[in-house]
Design an enzyme around this catalytic site. Structure first.
Site, PDB file in Angstrom:
ATOM      1  N   HIS A  17       0.840  -1.217   0.000  1.00 19.72           N
ATOM      2  CA  HIS A  17       0.000   0.000   0.000  1.00 19.72           C
ATOM      3  C   HIS A  17       0.870   1.260   0.000  1.00 19.72           C
ATOM      4  O   HIS A  17       0.582   2.220  -0.714  1.00 19.72           O
ATOM      5  CB  HIS A  17      -0.867   0.043   1.268  1.00 19.72           C
ATOM      6  CG  HIS A  17      -1.917  -1.020   1.363  1.00 19.72           C
ATOM      7  ND1 HIS A  17      -2.034  -1.838   2.452  1.00 19.72           N
ATOM      8  CD2 HIS A  17      -2.909  -1.379   0.510  1.00 19.72           C
ATOM      9  CE1 HIS A  17      -3.063  -2.660   2.288  1.00 19.72           C
ATOM     10  NE2 HIS A  17      -3.605  -2.409   1.111  1.00 19.72           N
ATOM     11  N   LYS A  41     -15.881  -6.683   3.460  1.00 17.65           N
ATOM     12  CA  LYS A  41     -15.012  -7.584   4.223  1.00 17.65           C
ATOM     13  C   LYS A  41     -15.164  -7.226   5.703  1.00 17.65           C
ATOM     14  O   LYS A  41     -15.352  -6.074   6.035  1.00 17.65           O
ATOM     15  CB  LYS A  41     -13.546  -7.366   3.838  1.00 17.65           C
ATOM     16  CG  LYS A  41     -13.271  -7.446   2.365  1.00 17.65           C
ATOM     17  CD  LYS A  41     -11.853  -6.977   2.088  1.00 17.65           C
ATOM     18  CE  LYS A  41     -11.517  -7.110   0.608  1.00 17.65           C
ATOM     19  NZ  LYS A  41     -10.165  -6.693   0.285  1.00 17.65           N
ATOM     20  N   ARG A  90      -1.617  -6.117  -8.747  1.00 21.80           N
ATOM     21  CA  ARG A  90      -0.559  -7.091  -8.473  1.00 21.80           C
ATOM     22  C   ARG A  90      -0.563  -8.135  -9.567  1.00 21.80           C
ATOM     23  O   ARG A  90      -0.295  -7.824 -10.710  1.00 21.80           O
ATOM     24  CB  ARG A  90      -0.773  -7.704  -7.080  1.00 21.80           C
ATOM     25  CG  ARG A  90      -0.497  -6.723  -5.966  1.00 21.80           C
ATOM     26  CD  ARG A  90      -1.083  -7.167  -4.664  1.00 21.80           C
ATOM     27  NE  ARG A  90      -2.544  -7.112  -4.717  1.00 21.80           N
ATOM     28  CZ  ARG A  90      -3.337  -7.276  -3.673  1.00 21.80           C
ATOM     29  NH1 ARG A  90      -2.824  -7.549  -2.512  1.00 21.80           N
ATOM     30  NH2 ARG A  90      -4.639  -7.177  -3.802  1.00 21.80           N
ATOM     31  N   SER A 128      -2.879  -7.795   2.617  1.00 19.03           N
ATOM     32  CA  SER A 128      -3.213  -7.681   4.041  1.00 19.03           C
ATOM     33  C   SER A 128      -3.704  -9.019   4.566  1.00 19.03           C
ATOM     34  O   SER A 128      -3.399  -9.392   5.697  1.00 19.03           O
ATOM     35  CB  SER A 128      -4.305  -6.630   4.250  1.00 19.03           C
ATOM     36  OG  SER A 128      -3.852  -5.360   3.883  1.00 19.03           O
TER      37      SER A 128
HETATM   38  P1  ADP Z   1      -9.752  -3.372  -0.952  1.00 19.22           P
HETATM   39  O1  ADP Z   1     -10.622  -4.085   0.027  1.00 19.22           O
HETATM   40  O2  ADP Z   1     -10.375  -2.098  -1.466  1.00 19.22           O
HETATM   41  O3  ADP Z   1      -9.208  -4.222  -2.053  1.00 19.22           O
HETATM   42  P2  ADP Z   1      -7.068  -3.340   0.135  1.00 19.22           P
HETATM   43  O4  ADP Z   1      -6.584  -2.654   1.359  1.00 19.22           O
HETATM   44  O5  ADP Z   1      -6.972  -4.826   0.098  1.00 19.22           O
HETATM   45  O6  ADP Z   1      -8.540  -2.845  -0.068  1.00 19.22           O
HETATM   46  O7  ADP Z   1      -6.319  -2.779  -1.138  1.00 19.22           O
HETATM   47  C1  ADP Z   1      -6.398  -1.428  -1.483  1.00 19.22           C
HETATM   48  C2  ADP Z   1      -5.707  -1.225  -2.806  1.00 19.22           C
HETATM   49  O8  ADP Z   1      -4.304  -1.467  -2.641  1.00 19.22           O
HETATM   50  C3  ADP Z   1      -6.170  -2.176  -3.898  1.00 19.22           C
HETATM   51  O9  ADP Z   1      -6.117  -1.498  -5.124  1.00 19.22           O
HETATM   52  C4  ADP Z   1      -5.142  -3.263  -3.879  1.00 19.22           C
HETATM   53  O10 ADP Z   1      -5.020  -3.871  -5.149  1.00 19.22           O
HETATM   54  C5  ADP Z   1      -3.894  -2.459  -3.546  1.00 19.22           C
HETATM   55  N1  ADP Z   1      -2.889  -3.299  -2.920  1.00 19.22           N
HETATM   56  C6  ADP Z   1      -2.976  -4.059  -1.815  1.00 19.22           C
HETATM   57  N2  ADP Z   1      -1.815  -4.704  -1.571  1.00 19.22           N
HETATM   58  C7  ADP Z   1      -0.973  -4.348  -2.571  1.00 19.22           C
HETATM   59  C8  ADP Z   1       0.363  -4.698  -2.925  1.00 19.22           C
HETATM   60  N3  ADP Z   1       1.078  -5.554  -2.229  1.00 19.22           N
HETATM   61  N4  ADP Z   1       0.877  -4.133  -4.018  1.00 19.22           N
HETATM   62  C9  ADP Z   1       0.152  -3.273  -4.748  1.00 19.22           C
HETATM   63  N5  ADP Z   1      -1.098  -2.918  -4.506  1.00 19.22           N
HETATM   64  C10 ADP Z   1      -1.665  -3.442  -3.433  1.00 19.22           C
END
Ligand code: ADP
Length: 161
Positions: A17, A41, A90, A128
């Site tokens: 992030h 979620k 990703r 996460s």
């Molecule tokens: P959501 O529930 O909206 O997917 P996340 O916190 O899981 O929320 O992810 C928020 C954003 O950050 C999403 O666009 C996700 O693809 C991106 N993201 C999460 N982890 C990574 C990572 N390791 N590398 C790049 N982008 C990421």
């Protein structure tokens, strides 16, 4: 110069992030990192805890502001007068869901386009949920999250046990 929002659950914030938020801040005048208060979620951390961790992780970056938002991304775009929605991409597995979301958001509010950014390659397989799973099994997450997040995870998992 355009403004972007970077919405997510951030449960908890990872180096992936952080990588995306910093990349976005190099392209946009202002980036609002938006903690979704009402994700479908069931988050481990409260919205407040998620915001505080994200703030600590990104606080030194002046072009990034951390906020929480309850409601649709399309409305958040309107409220912050953003013209871009940042999402991290990703592996291919993200694509189907992100594609659907991007078109849905455009349908609701065509003032903003979704902009996909790729993280540094070492964060490509980082999520996460993987970090939470590892923590539950007492695995070492120190190469995936900042130290203060690792400690918050330990505290939370201690309470869960
Ligand atoms: P959501 O529930 O909206 O997917 P996340 O916190 O899981 O929320 O992810 C928020 C954003 O950050 C999403 O666009 C996700 O693809 C991106 N993201 C999460 N982890 C990574 C990572 N390791 N590398 C790049 N982008 C990421």
């Amino acid at each position: 110069m355009p403004v972007a929002i970077y919405p997510g659950t951030f449960d908890p914030v990872t180096f992936g992030h952080i990588d995306i938020a910093i990349r976005a801040s190099k392209i946009f005048r202002k980036v609002y990192a938006v903690v979704a208060e009402n994700p479908t979620k069931k988050p481990l951390f409260s919205a407040r805890e998620r915001r505080e961790m994200l703030q600590e992780a990104l606080g030194e970056h002046k072009k990034i502001e951390v906020v929480t938002y309850a409601g649709l991304i399309a409305n958040c775009v309107r409220d912050y007068q953003a013209t871009a929605i940042i999402r991290g991409l990703r592996a291919l597995s993200d694509f189907e869901y992100e594609f659907q979301m991007a078109y849905t958001n455009r349908n609701l509010n065509d003032k903003a386009d979704t902009v996909f950014l790729m993280p540094s390659v070492e964060y490509t397989y980082l999520s996460s949920s993987m970090v939470k799973q590892l923590s539950r099994l007492e695995g070492d997450v120190s190469s995936f999250v900042p130290e203060f997040v690792r400690l918050e995870l330990l505290r939370k998992m201690g309470k869960e046990r």
